[in-house]
Motif scaffolding. Structure first.
Motif, PDB file in Angstrom:
ATOM      1  N   TRP A 188     -90.905  21.316  23.280  1.00 43.63           N
ATOM      2  CA  TRP A 188     -90.896  21.719  24.693  1.00 43.63           C
ATOM      3  C   TRP A 188     -89.928  20.840  25.480  1.00 43.63           C
ATOM      4  O   TRP A 188     -89.105  21.324  26.247  1.00 43.63           O
ATOM      5  N   ASP A 190     -87.502  18.907  24.223  1.00 39.76           N
ATOM      6  CA  ASP A 190     -86.141  19.064  23.714  1.00 39.76           C
ATOM      7  C   ASP A 190     -85.484  20.305  24.305  1.00 39.76           C
ATOM      8  O   ASP A 190     -84.330  20.277  24.711  1.00 39.76           O
ATOM      9  N   ALA A 191     -86.241  21.407  24.345  1.00 41.74           N
ATOM     10  CA  ALA A 191     -85.678  22.658  24.845  1.00 41.74           C
ATOM     11  C   ALA A 191     -85.231  22.491  26.290  1.00 41.74           C
ATOM     12  O   ALA A 191     -84.132  22.895  26.664  1.00 41.74           O
ATOM     13  N   VAL A 192     -86.073  21.878  27.100  1.00 37.83           N
ATOM     14  CA  VAL A 192     -85.745  21.754  28.511  1.00 37.83           C
ATOM     15  C   VAL A 192     -84.598  20.756  28.709  1.00 37.83           C
ATOM     16  O   VAL A 192     -83.750  20.931  29.585  1.00 37.83           O
ATOM     17  N   ARG A 193     -84.531  19.761  27.838  1.00 34.96           N
ATOM     18  CA  ARG A 193     -83.400  18.819  27.930  1.00 34.96           C
ATOM     19  C   ARG A 193     -82.083  19.498  27.594  1.00 34.96           C
ATOM     20  O   ARG A 193     -81.076  19.249  28.253  1.00 34.96           O
ATOM     21  N   LEU A 195     -81.341  22.376  28.204  1.00 34.13           N
ATOM     22  CA  LEU A 195     -80.978  23.255  29.319  1.00 34.13           C
ATOM     23  C   LEU A 195     -80.492  22.430  30.507  1.00 34.13           C
ATOM     24  O   LEU A 195     -80.213  22.972  31.572  1.00 34.13           O
ATOM     25  N   GLY A 196     -80.424  21.124  30.314  1.00 31.83           N
ATOM     26  CA  GLY A 196     -79.817  20.284  31.339  1.00 31.83           C
ATOM     27  C   GLY A 196     -80.783  19.435  32.147  1.00 31.83           C
ATOM     28  O   GLY A 196     -80.385  18.831  33.134  1.00 31.83           O
ATOM     29  N   ALA A 197     -82.061  19.376  31.744  1.00 31.19           N
ATOM     30  CA  ALA A 197     -83.022  18.589  32.519  1.00 31.19           C
ATOM     31  C   ALA A 197     -82.907  17.098  32.184  1.00 31.19           C
ATOM     32  O   ALA A 197     -82.746  16.733  31.028  1.00 31.19           O
ATOM     33  N   ARG A 201     -86.960  15.601  35.701  1.00 28.73           N
ATOM     34  CA  ARG A 201     -87.320  17.014  35.582  1.00 28.73           C
ATOM     35  C   ARG A 201     -88.186  17.275  34.365  1.00 28.73           C
ATOM     36  O   ARG A 201     -89.078  18.113  34.405  1.00 28.73           O
ATOM     37  N   ARG A 205     -91.552  19.161  34.923  1.00 31.80           N
ATOM     38  CA  ARG A 205     -91.617  20.545  34.449  1.00 31.80           C
ATOM     39  C   ARG A 205     -92.287  20.668  33.095  1.00 31.80           C
ATOM     40  O   ARG A 205     -92.707  21.755  32.727  1.00 31.80           O
ATOM     41  N   VAL A 206     -92.306  19.589  32.310  1.00 35.98           N
ATOM     42  CA  VAL A 206     -92.861  19.694  30.959  1.00 35.98           C
ATOM     43  C   VAL A 206     -94.094  18.811  30.800  1.00 35.98           C
ATOM     44  O   VAL A 206     -95.166  19.290  30.451  1.00 35.98           O
ATOM     45  N   PRO A 209     -97.306  19.512  33.520  1.00 40.62           N
ATOM     46  CA  PRO A 209     -98.070  20.733  33.204  1.00 40.62           C
ATOM     47  C   PRO A 209     -98.643  20.705  31.790  1.00 40.62           C
ATOM     48  O   PRO A 209     -99.758  21.165  31.564  1.00 40.62           O
ATOM     49  N   GLY A 210     -97.889  20.140  30.852  1.00 35.86           N
ATOM     50  CA  GLY A 210     -98.317  20.169  29.457  1.00 35.86           C
ATOM     51  C   GLY A 210     -99.552  19.325  29.168  1.00 35.86           C
ATOM     52  O   GLY A 210    -100.308  19.627  28.256  1.00 35.86           O
TER      53      GLY A 210
END
Ligand SMILES: Nc1ncnc2c1ncn2[C@@H]1O[C@H](COP(=O)(O)OP(=O)(O)O)[C@@H](O)[C@H]1O
Ligand SMILES: [Mg+2]
Lengths: 292, 253
Positions: A188, A190-193, A195-197, A201, A205-206, A209-210
């Motif tokens: 989770w 890694d994916a958001v990173r 995408l530029g986070a 963030r 965002r991760v 909530p997670g």
């Protein structure tokens, strides 16, 4: 040719639809089944409480003395009568308000600090090295053993009791948050990173909530121990509050009063725990049914 | 939408591994800007590891990773990774997962919803937009992930068996979509697959990764480009039908 070909992906959509309908159907079926058995479960639950009350009534009415003694123990009707008398007095409600203010203040502090420090110690090696040893040493100390410390530290009784409530609820929240952070699937983040986070963030965002399902586990436990500690602290050093009033009733040999106090604590504890539970469910609707 | 066009990628004597145990040793590999490089290789040979390294998620134990002339030091929105396993945030609906990519790209709040809906439409999930990942099938989740990545408009797309869970028909339409998107917004693609047909269809060049780096390298004949150009130049062909047409023509070869 184009016509038949063009149907290709649409056929796929239909198939996806079929799958979805199946899912919904099984989902509805299960929910329906759950609703029916849920309806059946309420009478069972009520019967369990009623049986306990009935046993209490019989044991006290018959003045049973069989190692445990019920001859001087107030029966449910005595307690109900006393309860009826107390709810008409302002003091009863003031005590409840006082205890609620204490527990909600301590609990809110514990929730915020527990989550913040749990995330910090789990995600930053620096924060972990700095704080974790302190927490490990402080954690085994029962919060109620902090009463003398609280009396020494705080100018007013009130702050001491809130402090003890806080100390009780803090560690369950801290520990479960820490574990939840460590157990987060790496993908989770890694994916958001990718995408530029950045760090902030990812945190917002991760991570936050997670970890919510884990945090709510800690909050539930925290609410339970917070009640134990606020009541005990009130018994030891309070001037008001449900715990203080219950102990007061005992010192003047008002046993129905003691039991009214205990029932009040039970009800308040149940209501606040249910509130935590409901909030937790609302915020973690995304969890699969089985885990909820 | 992607900034400044496609990004070249290069690995110079790169060793990658976990806990000091090398998986890929001394790899040299260059991917030109705008190229589609397909990576084939047996399971466990380090294909995912290589993509993670290009994405900036795994530092090289030795050697140098370069993207667009700059050394790779960490993750960037320029280099997006489409993960092999489930990488959607489970508390966000399909649409909100795509919106997240847009938000991270600085797209204004008011535009995100419509843009995300459009991308989901393009991967054929227009009516699944408001469902949570757990309410989608594996293949649908992969398509949401594809939409999320493409919506971000990265300059390099690292794709780890992205169509592995799709049925043949959906797979063909996703392949077509990828090529369409690349035609509008050029990006470099490193595409990992186990499917040789897919490799031949999508790749400009195919490398086979082995234990000792690149074991073999194959250019894909120019006829592929001619074929695609011919398909692109036929306006009366219904878009949905293209992939199948292509599959047929390929089989006829
Ligand atoms: N996080 C990890 N920690 C340790 N070893 C790993 C990790 N990820 C992959 N590996 C190992 O690295 C090797 C290459 O894995 P991977 O890149 O996933 O292979 P492929 O994608 O080609 O199937 C495998 O032997 C695998 O066991
Ligand atoms: Mg892999």
């Amino acid at each position: 040719m184009t016509a038949t070909r063009a149907r290709g992906p649409r056929a796929d959509a239909t198939r996806a639809d079929a799958t979805r309908t199946d899912v919904t159907r099984t989902g509805a079926g299960r929910a329906g089944g759950a609703r029916v058995s849920g309806l059946l479960r309420w009478p069972v639950r009520a019967a369990s409480l009623a049986t306990a009350l009935l046993a209490w009534q019989i044991l006290t009415a018959a003045n049973v003395r069989f190692w445990v003694r019920f001859d001087r123990f107030p029966g449910p009707m005595d307690v109900l009568r006393e309860f009826g008398r107390q709810v008409e007095e302002a003091q009863f409600w003031q005590d409840i308000a006082q205890s609620l203010v204490r527990i909600l203040t301590g609990f809110a502090l514990a929730a915020v600090l527990g989550v913040v420090l749990g995330v910090a110690t789990a995600r930053s090696r620096w924060a972990g090295d700095l704080l974790q040893p302190l927490f490990e040493v402080a954690r085994p100390i029962p919060a109620i053993a902090l009463v003398p410390v609280a009396i020494l530290l705080f100018p007013a009784n009130e702050q001491g009791i809130v402090f003890i409530t806080f100390a009780a609820a803090f560690f369950p929240v801290l520990v479960s948050t820490r574990h939840a952070v460590k157990a987060l699937p790496v993908v989770w983040e890694d994916a958001v990173r990718t995408l530029g986070a950045g760090r902030r963030r990812v945190l917002l965002r991760v991570v936050l909530p997670g970890v919510l399902p884990g945090v709510f586990g800690g909050l539930s436990i925290g609410m339970g121990v917070a009640w134990i500690c606020v009541i005990s602290a009130e018994m030891i050093s309070g001037d008001f509050g449900v715990g203080y009033r219950t102990w007061q009733a005992y010192t003047i040999v008002d046993y129905p009063g003691v039991l009214v106090g205990m029932a009040t604590i039970g009800l308040l504890g149940w209501l606040t725990s249910a509130a935590v539970e409901v909030a937790g469910r609302r915020l973690t609707r995304w969890l699969p049914r089985e885990e909820r | 939408m992607g900034g400044n066009g496609a990004l070249s990628l290069r690995a110079e004597g790169v060793t990658l591994g976990y806990a000091g145990r090398p998986v890929v040793s001394g790899l040299n590999l260059a991917v030109a800007a705008g190229e589609i490089l397909v990576v084939l290789g047996p399971s466990g040979c380090g294909k995912s590891t290589l993509l993670r390294a290009f994405a900036g998620l795994l530092p090289a134990a030795s050697g140098r990773l370069v993207a667009g002339g700059e050394p790779v030091t960490g993750t960037s929105a320029d280099r997006a990774l489409v993960f092999q396993d489930d990488a959607l945030l489970p508390w966000r609906t399909a649409r909100r997962n795509v919106e997240l990519a847009l938000a991270l790209r600085g797209v204004r709040r008011g535009e995100r919803r419509a843009t995300a809906a459009r991308w989901l439409e393009r991967v054929g999930l227009g009516d699944a937009a408001d469902r949570l990942p757990r309410e989608l099938s594996g293949g649908m989740r992969q398509r949401v992930q594809l939409a999320r990545t493409l919506a971000a408009g990265p300059r390099a797309i690292l794709m780890d068996e992205p169509f592995g869970a799709l049925d043949a028909q959906t797979r063909a339409s996703m392949q077509r979509l990828l090529l369409d998107v690349l035609a509008d917004a050029p990006a470099t693609v490193v595409f990992v697959t186990h499917d040789v047909d897919e490799a031949l269809l999508l790749g400009h060049r195919i490398v086979v990764l082995g234990a000792a780096g690149v074991a073999a390298e194959f250019p894909v004949p120019a006829s592929r480009d001619l074929l695609l150009a011919a398909l692109g130049a036929a306006p009366e062909v219904v878009q949905d039908a293209r992939p199948e047409t292509r599959v047929e023509e390929r089989e006829a070869v």
